[in-house]
Design an enzyme around this catalytic site. Structure first.
Site, PDB file in Angstrom:
ATOM      1  N   LYS A 153       0.846  -1.197   0.000  1.00  0.00           N
ATOM      2  CA  LYS A 153       0.000   0.000   0.000  1.00  0.00           C
ATOM      3  C   LYS A 153       0.880   1.245   0.000  1.00  0.00           C
ATOM      4  O   LYS A 153       1.917   1.275   0.692  1.00  0.00           O
ATOM      5  CB  LYS A 153      -0.901  -0.017   1.242  1.00  0.00           C
TER       6      LYS A 153
ATOM      7  N   SER B 114      -9.677   1.761   2.701  1.00  0.00           N
ATOM      8  CA  SER B 114      -8.803   2.484   1.804  1.00  0.00           C
ATOM      9  C   SER B 114      -7.770   1.616   1.108  1.00  0.00           C
ATOM     10  O   SER B 114      -7.169   2.056   0.127  1.00  0.00           O
ATOM     11  CB  SER B 114      -8.096   3.590   2.570  1.00  0.00           C
TER      12      SER B 114
ATOM     13  N   SER C  93      -9.894  -0.489   6.936  1.00  0.00           N
ATOM     14  CA  SER C  93      -9.287  -0.379   5.607  1.00  0.00           C
ATOM     15  C   SER C  93      -8.573  -1.617   5.081  1.00  0.00           C
ATOM     16  O   SER C  93      -8.231  -1.656   3.898  1.00  0.00           O
ATOM     17  CB  SER C  93      -8.319   0.789   5.568  1.00  0.00           C
TER      18      SER C  93
END
Ligand code: GLN
Length: 461
Positions: free
Chosen positions: A54, A129, A153
């Site tokens: 990420k 996210s 997330s």
């Protein structure tokens, strides 16, 4: 394997949009090194396995953007602890994953760069996210990914894309080198194709780190040892508040079916109540924005990141840096947080929220005296359409009702493929007490072995 993943990325990435950057040069170099380790018999189980990170975790000399204009040109001079640990095991890094800007969001639509699509239905969101991380693993662009979870997330996108995603206990995995959103809630964790992989990645990334002051000293077990196939007599609670009003009926049904499967496998299942659950959303949206407003104060255009230089003076440059560097959701959070922390409102909002946080935490403590784990849906709905909730922040916030309380309490939880509703994935969340990741993995593994959901793959047209 690296070449196969990179080929897959070339084929489908134009449709999926999971990567903000493909690090093919680095990946091939690391793959070559892994070949060497393998032939010398020095490989670990993660050696040579392509991973996607990420884009809020620092990798030395590779840009870390947080999918924000603010950090578009930021190149960290150091590695996050998780990266160092995985590098020690011979990781192949194939890229950085798209995300909601600064991890604020539930759909990856808040990325300042582009939206990521759900591989099961390209017109829908992958969740967020960590949407890029989840979509890429589901679509076979990467074997596993790292995500971060402040209010859901990792788990919500794992649920939306039908992969496994674990949010460890607060303090279990070092946050050093993770760009801070809400420091008392943030945790890094794995997104994987199945529960065994999840255990393997946890073995690599968990553990004490002197560079993170909230890192826990507990010894790290071998998480693969708990994949025993036996949950007979384990006490599983089903908190009734998590089957919220407005939940999609076929999502609730899918989870009820999954729960009866666990019962069939020998678990002792009972309904339970966590009455403070209804306050979790409000508590989260005071505490997380408050911490964010403090953490994001560092983006002033002076130290690093985007810097507006055309103003009349320093103040104007600072204002314009933040005006142009941050997207609308990030600005909304900074305003909410600044307001909640301001003189005169601090006691009414921030202090009150902290008190309710304690109540929520205590409720979990009490429930875990009677139960080994709790099972809930990960989200109240299947993946929604791109654009469906972008004009209504409250609707977007509501998609995390089942995951937020977990971060508030600091306990660990996983989302695993729990079924399908109308052809779209439904995530099942398993929660346990602090540092009981083994209990979670044990239950998740048994369920996985008895079902086929985790083996289903999306067909991307
Ligand atoms: N969707 C939640 C938010 O926008 C949680 C995000 C996260 O876990 N990083 O704050």
């Amino acid at each position: 394997m690296t070449e196969a993943c990179l080929e897959r990325v070339r084929q489908i990435e134009p449709k999926l949009g999971a990567f903000v950057r493909v690090t093919d040069e680095l990946a091939l170099k690391q793959a070559q090194k892994a070949d060497g380790l393998l032939s010398e018999g020095k490989a670990s189980l993660l050696t040579g396995i392509p991973a996607l990170i990420k884009d809020n975790m620092c990798i030395q000399d590779i840009p870390t953007t947080c999918s924000s204009r603010m950090l578009e040109n930021f190149v960290p001079p150091y590695n996050a602890t998780v990266i160092e640990k995985l590098n020690d095991r011979g990781m192949v890094t194939i890229g950085k994953a798209n995300m909601d800007e600064f991890a604020m969001g539930s759909s990856t639509e808040n990325s300042a760069l582009f939206v990521t699509h759900n591989p099961w239905d390209l017109s829908r969101v992958p969740g967020g996210s960590s949407g890029g991380s989840a979509a890429a693993v589901a679509a076979d662009e990467a074997i596993y990914a790292l995500g971060s979870d402040t209010g859901g997330s990792i788990r919500q996108p794992a649920g939306f894309c039908s992969v496994s995603g674990l949010k460890p206990t607060y303090g279990r995995v070092s946050r050093y080198g993770l760009v801070a959103f809400a420091s008392s809630l943030d945790q890094i964790g794995p997104l994987t194709k199945d529960v065994t992989d999840c255990a393997l990645v946890m073995n690599a990334i968990a553990g004490y780190d002197s560079r993170d002051s909230t890192s826990a000293g507990q010894p790290v077990p071998d998480y693969t040892k708990c994949l025993t196939g036996d949950i007979k007599g384990l006490r599983i609670g089903i908190p009734r508040e998590y089957f919220v009003e407005g939940m999609q009926a076929d999502v609730a049904t899918a989870i009820r079916v999954a729960i009866s499967k666990l019962e069939e496998l020998g678990a002792q299942v009972d309904e339970v109540s966590l009455p403070s659950t209804e306050y979790a959303l409000a508590v989260y949206y005071i505490i997380a924005p408050s911490e964010a407003s403090a953490n994001l104060a560092r983006y002033d255009g002076v130290k690093y990141g985007f810097s507006y230089q055309e103003g009349q003076n320093m103040w104007e440059n600072m204002e314009k840096t933040r005006q142009h560097g941050f997207g609308p959701e990030v600005k909304r959070r900074i305003m909410l947080g600044t307001y909640a922390l301001s003189a005169g409102y601090y006691d009414a909002y921030y202090v009150k929220a902290q008190k309710v946080r304690t109540l929520i935490r205590r409720e979990f403590d009490e429930v875990f005296e009677k139960f080994d784990a709790l099972v809930t849906p990960t989200s109240p709905s299947v993946p929604f359409k791109i654009g469906e909730k972008t004009n209504d922040p409250l609707q977007m916030y509501l998609s995390d009702v089942c995951t937020l309380p977990i971060n508030i309490a600091g306990v660990p939880a996983i989302s695993i493929p729990g079924g399908f509703a109308g052809g779209l994935p439904v995530g099942m969340q398993i929660i346990a007490k602090p540092f009981a990741e083994e209990t979670i993995l044990k239950i998740a593994h048994v369920f996985q072995e008895a079902t086929e959901w985790h083996k289903m793959r999306p067909e991307i047209q």
